[in-house]
Motif scaffolding. Structure first.
Motif, PDB file in Angstrom:
ATOM      1  N   GLU A  50     -69.372  43.196  -3.987  1.00 28.59           N
ATOM      2  CA  GLU A  50     -68.076  43.080  -3.321  1.00 28.59           C
ATOM      3  C   GLU A  50     -67.269  44.328  -3.613  1.00 28.59           C
ATOM      4  OE1 GLU A  50     -65.697  39.691  -3.994  1.00 28.59           O
ATOM      5  OE2 GLU A  50     -67.189  38.294  -3.260  1.00 28.59           O
ATOM      6  N   SER A  51     -66.461  44.727  -2.655  1.00 31.50           N
ATOM      7  CA  SER A  51     -65.573  45.869  -2.850  1.00 31.50           C
ATOM      8  C   SER A  51     -64.215  45.539  -2.287  1.00 31.50           C
ATOM      9  CB  SER A  51     -66.124  47.101  -2.130  1.00 31.50           C
ATOM     10  OG  SER A  51     -67.305  47.533  -2.739  1.00 31.50           O
ATOM     11  N   GLY A  52     -63.203  45.956  -3.022  1.00 29.00           N
ATOM     12  CA  GLY A  52     -61.826  45.798  -2.578  1.00 29.00           C
ATOM     13  C   GLY A  52     -61.108  47.120  -2.696  1.00 29.00           C
ATOM     14  N   LEU A  53     -59.791  47.060  -2.704  1.00 25.98           N
ATOM     15  CA  LEU A  53     -58.974  48.263  -2.806  1.00 25.98           C
ATOM     16  C   LEU A  53     -58.036  48.170  -3.993  1.00 25.98           C
ATOM     17  CD1 LEU A  53     -57.996  48.664   0.953  1.00 25.98           C
ATOM     18  CD2 LEU A  53     -59.562  50.126  -0.335  1.00 25.98           C
ATOM     19  N   PHE A  54     -57.972  49.233  -4.773  1.00 26.05           N
ATOM     20  CA  PHE A  54     -56.986  49.402  -5.836  1.00 26.05           C
ATOM     21  C   PHE A  54     -57.002  48.283  -6.877  1.00 26.05           C
ATOM     22  CE2 PHE A  54     -55.197  51.070  -1.787  1.00 26.05           C
ATOM     23  CZ  PHE A  54     -55.409  52.429  -2.043  1.00 26.05           C
ATOM     24  N   HIS A  55     -58.141  47.624  -7.064  1.00 30.77           N
ATOM     25  CA  HIS A  55     -58.267  46.505  -8.010  1.00 30.77           C
ATOM     26  C   HIS A  55     -57.285  45.382  -7.686  1.00 30.77           C
ATOM     27  CE1 HIS A  55     -61.042  48.593 -10.697  1.00 30.77           C
ATOM     28  NE2 HIS A  55     -60.297  49.660 -10.515  1.00 30.77           N
ATOM     29  N   ALA A  56     -56.917  45.256  -6.429  1.00 31.64           N
ATOM     30  CA  ALA A  56     -55.926  44.256  -6.022  1.00 31.64           C
ATOM     31  C   ALA A  56     -56.609  43.026  -5.445  1.00 31.64           C
ATOM     32  CB  ALA A  56     -54.971  44.854  -4.986  1.00 31.64           C
ATOM     33  N   ASP A  57     -56.172  41.844  -5.888  1.00 36.88           N
ATOM     34  CA  ASP A  57     -56.684  40.595  -5.331  1.00 36.88           C
ATOM     35  C   ASP A  57     -56.384  40.536  -3.843  1.00 36.88           C
ATOM     36  OD1 ASP A  57     -57.582  39.762  -7.819  1.00 36.88           O
ATOM     37  OD2 ASP A  57     -55.762  38.627  -8.270  1.00 36.88           O
ATOM     38  N   GLY A  58     -57.288  39.907  -3.109  1.00 38.43           N
ATOM     39  CA  GLY A  58     -57.088  39.733  -1.675  1.00 38.43           C
ATOM     40  C   GLY A  58     -57.555  40.905  -0.828  1.00 38.43           C
ATOM     41  N   THR A  59     -58.116  41.938  -1.458  1.00 43.27           N
ATOM     42  CA  THR A  59     -58.590  43.086  -0.677  1.00 43.27           C
ATOM     43  C   THR A  59     -60.111  43.113  -0.544  1.00 43.27           C
ATOM     44  OG1 THR A  59     -58.721  44.563  -2.596  1.00 43.27           O
ATOM     45  CG2 THR A  59     -56.613  44.480  -1.414  1.00 43.27           C
ATOM     46  N   GLU A  60     -60.771  42.075  -1.045  1.00 42.73           N
ATOM     47  CA  GLU A  60     -62.218  42.013  -0.957  1.00 42.73           C
ATOM     48  C   GLU A  60     -62.642  42.145   0.504  1.00 42.73           C
ATOM     49  OE1 GLU A  60     -60.308  39.696  -2.403  1.00 42.73           O
ATOM     50  OE2 GLU A  60     -60.799  39.903  -4.522  1.00 42.73           O
ATOM     51  N   GLY A  61     -63.762  42.838   0.715  1.00 46.45           N
ATOM     52  CA  GLY A  61     -64.254  43.035   2.069  1.00 46.45           C
ATOM     53  C   GLY A  61     -63.796  44.337   2.693  1.00 46.45           C
TER      54      GLY A  61
END
Length: 124
Positions: A50-61
């Motif tokens: 899984e990858s998100g942005l800026f280690h922020a929850d809710g950015t997965e995908g």
């Protein structure tokens, strides 16, 4: 104009200590041996990357991982970084939002997130 691929490739984690980094932001200096990094890279794929942005929850995908591998060498000088044998590389297709952030320079690399057990390295 054809659609952009939105593909990026980068070093997810460097094997061994970086001689240019003496102390991390948390006051310590953690690193993986090449052998342990290879195990971590393999587990990443086995556990559903899984990858998100800026280690922020809710950015997965924000990115779909399409490549994940240990670079086997020789040294690959990219100008601002030298990729060495044992380094972990990740390639992904970014979603449109992440692609725009990348193109604007706000997203510049990978930063693995997870947990590990800290050990003190022993000299061999």
């Amino acid at each position: 104009m054809p659609d952009e691929q939105r593909y990026v490739l980068g070093v997810a984690y460097q094997a061994g200590p970086d001689p240019m980094i003496k102390r991390g932001a948390d006051g310590g200096r953690d690193y993986f041996s090449p052998e342990e990094l290879e195990k971590a890279a393999w587990r990443f794929l086995q556990n559903g990357p899984e990858s998100g942005l800026f280690h922020a929850d809710g950015t997965e995908g924000a990115a779909t991982v399409v490549e994940s591998y240990i670079y086997r060498g020789p040294d690959w000088d990219l100008g601002d970084v030298v990729v060495k044998a044992g380094d972990w590389l990740v390639g992904a297709i970014l979603d449109e939002h992440a692609w725009q952030l990348y193109k604007s320079g706000r997203v510049t690399g990978w930063s693995p997130q997870g947990s590990a057990r800290r050990i003190t390295p022993r000299s061999s």
